[in-house]
Design a protein around this motif. Structure first.
Motif, short mmCIF file in Angstrom:
data_model
loop_
_atom_site.label_atom_id
_atom_site.label_comp_id
_atom_site.label_asym_id
_atom_site.label_seq_id
_atom_site.Cartn_x
_atom_site.Cartn_y
_atom_site.Cartn_z
N GLU A 260 7.22 13.03 0.00
CA GLU A 260 6.08 14.50 -0.71
C GLU A 260 5.44 14.62 0.77
O GLU A 260 5.18 15.81 0.10
N ASN A 261 5.07 14.11 1.53
CA ASN A 261 3.80 15.11 2.74
C ASN A 261 4.96 15.62 3.68
O ASN A 261 4.64 16.48 4.77
N ASN B 28 0.63 -1.29 -0.23
CA ASN B 28 0.28 0.61 -0.50
C ASN B 28 0.97 1.36 0.21
O ASN B 28 1.42 1.72 0.79
N LYS B 29 1.21 2.06 -0.81
CA LYS B 29 1.86 2.88 -1.33
C LYS B 29 1.45 4.27 -0.24
O LYS B 29 2.13 4.56 0.08
N GLU B 30 0.19 4.43 -0.62
CA GLU B 30 -0.36 5.12 0.59
C GLU B 30 -0.36 5.39 1.47
O GLU B 30 0.09 6.43 2.77
N SER C 135 5.23 10.23 6.27
CA SER C 135 4.66 11.62 6.64
C SER C 135 4.37 11.56 8.84
O SER C 135 5.55 12.32 9.59
N GLU D 53 9.06 9.36 -3.27
CA GLU D 53 7.67 9.40 -3.54
C GLU D 53 7.15 9.71 -2.28
O GLU D 53 5.83 10.26 -1.82
N ARG E 235 3.77 5.84 2.82
CA ARG E 235 3.81 7.50 2.62
C ARG E 235 3.54 7.72 3.96
O ARG E 235 3.89 8.89 4.71
N ASN E 236 1.76 7.58 4.26
CA ASN E 236 1.75 8.33 5.98
C ASN E 236 2.06 7.75 6.85
O ASN E 236 2.24 8.46 8.22
#
Length: 335
Positions: A143-144, A45-47, A54, A140, A50-51
């Motif tokens: 990003e956040n 799960n890329k998202e 972050s 990526e 990312r979370n």
């Protein structure tokens, strides 16, 4: 000097580390370890990843400095290229690209590449290329990040460990000339050989800590979460010794011995490996180091960095140093 944060985004957990140089040695601080939830691991799960990154940056107030992350050497192409003596510094990048392009299995536009600024003793320049999609997938995840935090720099794992080995040699913590580091990962492991502090060989091993977890699940008839917990909090019994440790060590020893055979065959002048250092969370399995040392018939020990850790002691320090070794190595960029 820019504050550097080594960030090891592994298959099982995310690790952060900062270091401070003290003479020939170093001290580690601000160590972070966060297990990646199973649904995010398995679903890639890329998202979700990312979370995680972050939220960790925010929680630990990492808003300034340079994050250094890594790609695996198995995801790169390394070539020694010949560059004419009359090429100027301004022309180097174009000259390397021209020599490197025909030696890649994909188009030069599909890769990022970098190269050593100084030639090797034979006069060639080492160039390293990595596919853009693999690198971009890593960067990526940031990003956040806070706007005041630099964009992440990407290193190759074997060269990060090279800096760590060089530092350990300089501080007299490693006395052997030719060593191997075995990083025991989640699904697979990596065997890297260093001679006089310089990287010379690596090979992936298709065995990792998750294989042992699956054995715990099957032998004790429990789910994977309980198996992961039991793996490091077990009461040693005959079932463990005979049905888990023995076959797991046999599988791992086979992979190490195979890698050593490949290393020795790669160069007729290859020096004998004098000592193997184990790192990565999977190396902490009870009895694993001693049994594996017997199985490969070579001196073998944990890559023990506990003396470099600020505010850690005992088993907690050993576990922390082993889990964070790559993050620490990445934090040594420009050290």
């Amino acid at each position: 000097m820019t504050d550097i944060i080594g960030i090891d985004i592994g298959q099982y957990a995310v690790k952060f580390a900062r270091i401070k140089k003290t003479g020939r040695s170093f001290v580690c601080s601000d160590l972070v370890y966060e297990v990646i939830p199973e649904d995010i691991r398995k679903g890639r799960n890329k998202e979700g990843m990312r979370n995680i990154v972050s939220n960790l940056l925010k929680f630990h107030k990492i808003v300034k400095g340079l994050p250094v992350i890594h790609v695996s050497s198995g995801d790169t192409v390394m070539r020694n290229v010949n560059i004419p003596d009359n090429v100027t510094p301004d022309q180097m990048e174009g000259a390397v690209e021209l020599e490197l392009a025909p030696n890649l299995p994909f188009n030069i536009e599909q890769v990022y590449f970098d190269f050593e600024e100084q030639p090797s003793p034979d006069g060639t320049y080492l160039a390293v290329a990595a596919r853009r999609d693999i690198v971009d997938q890593k960067t990526e995840l940031f990003e956040n990040r806070a706007k005041t935090l630099d964009a992440p720099e990407v290193d190759v794992d074997v060269f990060a460990y090279e800096r760590l080995v060089e530092s350990l040699i300089e501080s007299n913590d490693v006395k052997a000339n030719t060593i191997a580091i075995v990083d025991v990962g989640y699904a697979k492991s990596r065997i890297m050989v260093y001679q006089n502090g310089r990287y010379i060989f690596s090979r992936d091993a298709q065995v990792g800590g998750n294989q042992a977890t699956e054995m715990f699940r099957d032998v004790y008839d429990i789910d994977m979460e309980a198996a992961e917990s039991k793996k490091f909090n077990l009461t040693v019994d005959d079932e463990y010794n005979n049905l888990i440790l023995k076959p797991y060590v046999a599988s791992f020893a086979e992979q190490i011995n195979l890698a050593i055979d490949f290393y020795e065959a790669s160069d007729s002048n290859a020096k004998r490996i004098e000592r193997i250092y184990l790192t990565g969370g999977g190396s902490l399995l009870h009895g694993f180091v001693d049994k594996l040392s017997d199985a490969v018939s070579m001196p073998l020990e944990l890559l023990d960095l506990k003396s470099k850790l600020r505010g850690k002691a005992g088993n907690d320090a050993i576990q922390t140093s082993v889990n964070h070794s790559l993050a620490i190595a990445l934090a040594m960029e420009d050290k």
